[in-house]
Write a protein that holds these residues in place. Structure first.
Motif, PDB file in Angstrom:
ATOM      1  N   THR A 228       0.818  -1.327  -0.148  1.00  0.00           N
ATOM      2  CA  THR A 228       0.085   0.037  -0.193  1.00  0.00           C
ATOM      3  C   THR A 228       0.649   1.316   0.254  1.00  0.00           C
ATOM      4  O   THR A 228       2.216   1.125   0.671  1.00  0.00           O
ATOM      5  N   PRO A 229       0.647   2.725  -0.754  1.00  0.00           N
ATOM      6  CA  PRO A 229       1.652   3.996  -0.176  1.00  0.00           C
ATOM      7  C   PRO A 229       1.770   3.676   0.944  1.00  0.00           C
ATOM      8  O   PRO A 229       2.683   4.316   1.280  1.00  0.00           O
ATOM      9  N   LEU A 230       0.633   3.201   2.472  1.00  0.00           N
ATOM     10  CA  LEU A 230       1.686   3.637   3.480  1.00  0.00           C
ATOM     11  C   LEU A 230       2.591   3.033   3.335  1.00  0.00           C
ATOM     12  O   LEU A 230       3.510   3.381   4.370  1.00  0.00           O
ATOM     13  N   ALA A 231       2.423   1.475   3.274  1.00  0.00           N
ATOM     14  CA  ALA A 231       3.423   0.894   3.856  1.00  0.00           C
ATOM     15  C   ALA A 231       4.860   0.512   2.780  1.00  0.00           C
ATOM     16  O   ALA A 231       5.675   0.403   3.587  1.00  0.00           O
ATOM     17  N   ARG A 232       4.800   1.576   1.254  1.00  0.00           N
ATOM     18  CA  ARG A 232       5.557   2.160   0.748  1.00  0.00           C
ATOM     19  C   ARG A 232       6.785   2.955   1.906  1.00  0.00           C
ATOM     20  O   ARG A 232       7.515   3.498   1.505  1.00  0.00           O
ATOM     21  N   ALA A 233       5.503   3.857   2.075  1.00  0.00           N
ATOM     22  CA  ALA A 233       6.480   4.985   2.354  1.00  0.00           C
ATOM     23  C   ALA A 233       6.735   4.863   3.880  1.00  0.00           C
ATOM     24  O   ALA A 233       7.801   5.330   4.412  1.00  0.00           O
ATOM     25  N   ALA A 234       5.830   4.069   4.795  1.00  0.00           N
ATOM     26  CA  ALA A 234       7.267   3.568   6.320  1.00  0.00           C
ATOM     27  C   ALA A 234       8.380   3.026   5.770  1.00  0.00           C
ATOM     28  O   ALA A 234       9.151   3.318   6.224  1.00  0.00           O
ATOM     29  N   GLN A 235       8.544   1.817   5.143  1.00  0.00           N
ATOM     30  CA  GLN A 235       9.565   1.503   4.153  1.00  0.00           C
ATOM     31  C   GLN A 235      10.521   2.575   4.296  1.00  0.00           C
ATOM     32  O   GLN A 235      11.364   2.352   4.594  1.00  0.00           O
ATOM     33  N   ALA A 236      10.040   3.538   3.110  1.00  0.00           N
ATOM     34  CA  ALA A 236      11.218   4.284   2.705  1.00  0.00           C
ATOM     35  C   ALA A 236      11.827   4.956   4.075  1.00  0.00           C
ATOM     36  O   ALA A 236      12.770   5.898   4.087  1.00  0.00           O
ATOM     37  N   HIS A 237      11.098   4.978   5.317  1.00  0.00           N
ATOM     38  CA  HIS A 237      11.491   6.102   6.208  1.00  0.00           C
ATOM     39  C   HIS A 237      12.040   5.487   6.892  1.00  0.00           C
ATOM     40  O   HIS A 237      11.931   5.475   8.257  1.00  0.00           O
ATOM     41  N   GLY A 238      12.560   3.667   6.820  1.00  0.00           N
ATOM     42  CA  GLY A 238      12.968   2.968   8.076  1.00  0.00           C
ATOM     43  C   GLY A 238      11.996   1.659   8.316  1.00  0.00           C
ATOM     44  O   GLY A 238      13.168   0.736   9.356  1.00  0.00           O
ATOM     45  N   ALA A 239      10.741   1.919   8.447  1.00  0.00           N
ATOM     46  CA  ALA A 239      10.104   0.656   9.467  1.00  0.00           C
ATOM     47  C   ALA A 239      10.284  -0.978   8.802  1.00  0.00           C
ATOM     48  O   ALA A 239      10.105  -0.628   7.492  1.00  0.00           O
ATOM     49  N   ASP A 240       9.600  -1.200   9.561  1.00  0.00           N
ATOM     50  CA  ASP A 240      10.127  -3.203   9.199  1.00  0.00           C
ATOM     51  C   ASP A 240       8.649  -2.807   8.886  1.00  0.00           C
ATOM     52  O   ASP A 240       7.625  -2.757   9.527  1.00  0.00           O
ATOM     53  N   VAL A 241       8.176  -3.286   8.409  1.00  0.00           N
ATOM     54  CA  VAL A 241       7.128  -3.542   7.395  1.00  0.00           C
ATOM     55  C   VAL A 241       6.068  -4.737   7.084  1.00  0.00           C
ATOM     56  O   VAL A 241       6.624  -5.390   6.730  1.00  0.00           O
ATOM     57  N   VAL A 242       4.691  -5.128   7.670  1.00  0.00           N
ATOM     58  CA  VAL A 242       4.443  -6.575   7.725  1.00  0.00           C
ATOM     59  C   VAL A 242       3.341  -6.426   6.700  1.00  0.00           C
ATOM     60  O   VAL A 242       2.684  -5.641   7.261  1.00  0.00           O
ATOM     61  N   SER A 243       2.661  -7.284   6.002  1.00  0.00           N
ATOM     62  CA  SER A 243       1.564  -7.443   4.925  1.00  0.00           C
ATOM     63  C   SER A 243       0.616  -7.714   6.025  1.00  0.00           C
ATOM     64  O   SER A 243       0.394  -9.125   6.655  1.00  0.00           O
ATOM     65  N   GLY A 244      -0.879  -7.471   5.536  1.00  0.00           N
ATOM     66  CA  GLY A 244      -1.852  -7.803   6.451  1.00  0.00           C
ATOM     67  C   GLY A 244      -2.373  -9.787   6.143  1.00  0.00           C
ATOM     68  O   GLY A 244      -2.737 -10.247   6.320  1.00  0.00           O
ATOM     69  N   LEU A 245      -1.358 -10.517   5.426  1.00  0.00           N
ATOM     70  CA  LEU A 245      -1.861 -11.073   4.403  1.00  0.00           C
ATOM     71  C   LEU A 245      -1.116 -12.242   5.295  1.00  0.00           C
ATOM     72  O   LEU A 245      -2.069 -13.647   5.563  1.00  0.00           O
ATOM     73  N   GLU A 246      -0.516 -11.737   6.208  1.00  0.00           N
ATOM     74  CA  GLU A 246       0.338 -12.683   7.433  1.00  0.00           C
ATOM     75  C   GLU A 246      -0.520 -12.608   8.791  1.00  0.00           C
ATOM     76  O   GLU A 246      -1.193 -14.041   8.389  1.00  0.00           O
ATOM     77  N   MET A 247      -1.679 -11.841   8.419  1.00  0.00           N
ATOM     78  CA  MET A 247      -2.808 -12.030   9.500  1.00  0.00           C
ATOM     79  C   MET A 247      -3.841 -12.789   8.995  1.00  0.00           C
ATOM     80  O   MET A 247      -3.941 -14.079   9.873  1.00  0.00           O
ATOM     81  N   LEU A 248      -3.867 -12.831   8.144  1.00  0.00           N
ATOM     82  CA  LEU A 248      -5.196 -13.580   6.995  1.00  0.00           C
ATOM     83  C   LEU A 248      -5.054 -15.179   6.537  1.00  0.00           C
ATOM     84  O   LEU A 248      -6.032 -15.601   7.417  1.00  0.00           O
ATOM     85  N   VAL A 249      -3.766 -15.165   7.097  1.00  0.00           N
ATOM     86  CA  VAL A 249      -3.217 -16.832   6.591  1.00  0.00           C
ATOM     87  C   VAL A 249      -3.091 -17.461   8.513  1.00  0.00           C
ATOM     88  O   VAL A 249      -4.153 -18.318   7.810  1.00  0.00           O
TER      89      VAL A 249
END
Length: 279
Positions: A228-249
């Motif tokens: 998502t745009p939020l995920a891309r922006a957060a990763q660009a600013h140094g965050a480790d990002v986790v997709s909702g796919l992990e929750m879904l599974v």
């Protein structure tokens, strides 16, 4: 034996893929899983018309609150979250209401953080973005993880107050801040329950405030059209990002166990989901 995911819209759901993958891996050749478009007003009639071959139902929006009216019993977690996302057939023909979203969220966060609350220097603070239906499940997942202080960043003041009250009822210090303030002192962990439509604007706040998210983990519950745009922006600013796919599974795996009484093949389900979305 039959099961299905109900909701509106439901065509995008990955639940059929996850469940049929699990049934195949478990050798349950007599189990099928389908999807059906059902509105909140239609839910009671649809459930009443299901014969004894139906063993379980996965519920997506807008059915998670309407399901309280068709369940004979409701688990404590579902009642606390204010959402039933799973109906399991009882021996008397009725249905038990459960919420597997909370366990799915907690499992995804725990796996991503490697039990982050035990990491040296973790300040056990978190920020929760949004105050919609999923935010209550996210709140309970954060409680399970041992978070002790949370800021609920949301535009809807009344809904945010209800989420804050839920945290406080579990002994967690919580408060509401405007959504635009989420980038200020986010803590070690950020969970976004925002819809995709809000992602671009919320991510853009990182650019405006020039925020450094080094050492922060962000779980975005969205899994479609990732990142998502939020995920891309957060990763660009140094965050480790986790997709909702992990929750879904993980929440689907718990549903499989509730429906069949068998341990779910989590890795097979996760691999099928990743292939489907190209992750």
């Amino acid at each position: 034996m039959r099961a299905a995911v109900l909701g509106s819209p439901v065509a995008h759901s990955l639940s059929p893929l996850l469940h049929t993958t699990a049934y195949a891996a478990l050798g349950l050749t007599d189990w099928t899983y389908t999807r059906r478009e059902v509105t909140a007003d239609e839910l009671a009639g649809v459930v009443a018309g299901l014969d004894e071959s139906w063993r379980g139902l996965s519920l997506t929006m807008p059915l998670k609150e309407a399901a309280f009216d068709v369940a004979a019993t409701v688990s404590d977690v579902a009642r606390d979250a204010g959402a039933v996302n799973t109906l399991v057939r009882r021996t008397d023909g009725g249905w038990d209401g459960h919420n597997t979203d909370v366990a799915g969220l907690a499992g995804a966060l725990d796996a991503a953080l490697d039990a982050a609350l035990a990491v040296d220097g973790h300040d056990d603070r978190a920020t929760l973005l949004g105050s919609g239906a999923t935010s209550r499940s996210a709140a309970l997942a954060l409680v399970d993880l041992g978070v002790r202080e949370v800021r609920v960043a949301a535009r809807n003041t009344e809904a945010a107050a209800a989420v804050v009250a839920l945290f406080e009822s579990h002994g967690v210090a919580a408060g509401h801040v405007p959504l635009e303030h989420w980038v200020r002192e986010p803590g070690r962990l950020v969970v976004s329950t925002l819809p995709p439509s809000a992602s671009t604007a919320v991510g853009a706040l990182l650019e405006h405030d020039r925020t450094d998210l080094g050492g922060v983990t962000l779980l975005d519950v969205v899994y479609a059209e990732w990142p998502t745009p939020l995920a891309r922006a957060a990763q660009a600013h140094g965050a480790d990002v986790v997709s909702g796919l992990e929750m879904l599974v993980r929440q689907a795996a718990l549903q499989v166990e509730l429906f069949t009484g068998r341990a779910a093949p989590l890795e097979a389900m996760a691999e099928a989901a990743r292939r489907e979305v190209g992750a």
